[in-house]
Design a protein around this motif. Structure first.
Motif, short mmCIF file in Angstrom:
data_model
loop_
_atom_site.label_atom_id
_atom_site.label_comp_id
_atom_site.label_asym_id
_atom_site.label_seq_id
_atom_site.Cartn_x
_atom_site.Cartn_y
_atom_site.Cartn_z
N GLN A 1 -51.64 71.83 -57.67
CA GLN A 1 -51.29 70.43 -57.99
C GLN A 1 -50.24 69.90 -57.02
O GLN A 1 -50.32 68.77 -56.55
N LEU A 2 -49.25 70.75 -56.71
CA LEU A 2 -48.19 70.31 -55.79
C LEU A 2 -48.79 69.94 -54.43
O LEU A 2 -48.41 68.94 -53.82
N TRP A 3 -49.77 70.73 -53.98
CA TRP A 3 -50.39 70.45 -52.67
C TRP A 3 -51.23 69.18 -52.75
O TRP A 3 -51.23 68.36 -51.84
N GLN A 4 -51.94 69.01 -53.85
CA GLN A 4 -52.77 67.80 -54.03
C GLN A 4 -51.90 66.54 -53.94
O GLN A 4 -52.31 65.54 -53.37
N GLU A 5 -50.71 66.62 -54.53
CA GLU A 5 -49.84 65.45 -54.61
C GLU A 5 -48.95 65.29 -53.37
O GLU A 5 -48.23 64.30 -53.24
N PHE A 6 -49.00 66.24 -52.46
CA PHE A 6 -48.10 66.26 -51.30
C PHE A 6 -48.46 65.12 -50.34
O PHE A 6 -49.65 64.85 -50.11
N ASP A 7 -47.45 64.46 -49.76
CA ASP A 7 -47.71 63.41 -48.78
C ASP A 7 -48.13 64.06 -47.45
O ASP A 7 -47.29 64.54 -46.69
N LYS A 8 -49.45 64.04 -47.19
CA LYS A 8 -49.98 64.79 -46.05
C LYS A 8 -49.91 64.00 -44.74
O LYS A 8 -50.35 64.47 -43.70
#
Ligand code: ATP
Ligand code: PH2
Length: 168
Positions: free
Chosen positions: A142-149
């Motif tokens: 979830q943290l990676w999904q929500e991360f500003d890429k």
């Protein structure tokens, strides 16, 4: 047995140092879970591109023994003990998690970089998407999904590392 995660980074002869690090970690811990290897620009200073990856494994060592062993591997591979934080390095090994331990000594856990460096969070979310770090409500997936890429570009690279066969 404790479940641990370690990040590996290098921007000096990075292919060579990543292989060496994986060999050393396998000798120390046995079987390793190895993420994809990612290339990215140096964050925080003007230097050559880095290769980064995360390794998951299990150990009977204590936290202190684990931190010391990682430090010894870094030093053996050209990392001076008083190295500056934002500088090129042959090998950087950072302990990210040691079970669900939260502490400031002998090292800071969970390592804060997990939450703001894409080159740590992406590979970690590959290895442990369901794992929820201590004091967090979110799994690494979830943290990676929500991360500003948009902040940091990461490119998975093809990299061939063969685990050494262990004689039984
Ligand atoms: N979880 C951790 N893993 C490794 N070293 C840690 C950790 N937490 C604190 N340290 C301490 O930080 C020192 C190394 O500095 P640090 O790892 O922060 O900078 P660096 O290695 O130069 O840069 P990087 O942020 O890439 O690791 C070591 O002396 C170590 O004791
Ligand atoms: N892309 C990338 N940039 C960095 C890295 C790293 O491992 N990868 N490590 C650093 C030292 O803390 C500073 N900058």
């Amino acid at each position: 047995m404790s479940q641990i995660f370690i990040s590996i980074g290098s921007n000096i002869e990075p292919q060579h140092h990543m292989s060496l690090a994986l060999d050393e970690l396998q000798q120390l811990f046995g079987s390793l879970q190895v993420s994809s290897i990612f290339e990215s620009q140096a964050v925080g200073f003007d230097g050559d591109n880095f290769l980064n990856a995360v390794v998951g494994c299990q150990t009977e060592l204590t936290l202190e023994q684990t931190a010391n062993a990682l430090r010894e591997i870094e030093v053996r591979h050209g990392r001076p003990k008083n190295a500056k934080k934002f500088a090129s390095r042959g090998l950087d090994l950072d302990l990210l998690l040691f079970d669900a331990v939260e502490c400031q000594q002998p090292v800071i856990l969970p390592r804060p970089e997990i939450f703001y460096n894409a080159f740590v969070l992406w590979p970690l979310s590959e290895l442990a998407p369901e794992l929820i770090p201590p004091s967090s409500q979110r799994s690494f997936g979830q943290l990676w999904q929500e991360f500003d890429k948009t902040k940091q570009q990461l490119c998975p690279v093809s990299f061939h590392w063969q685990p050494t066969r262990v004689k039984v």
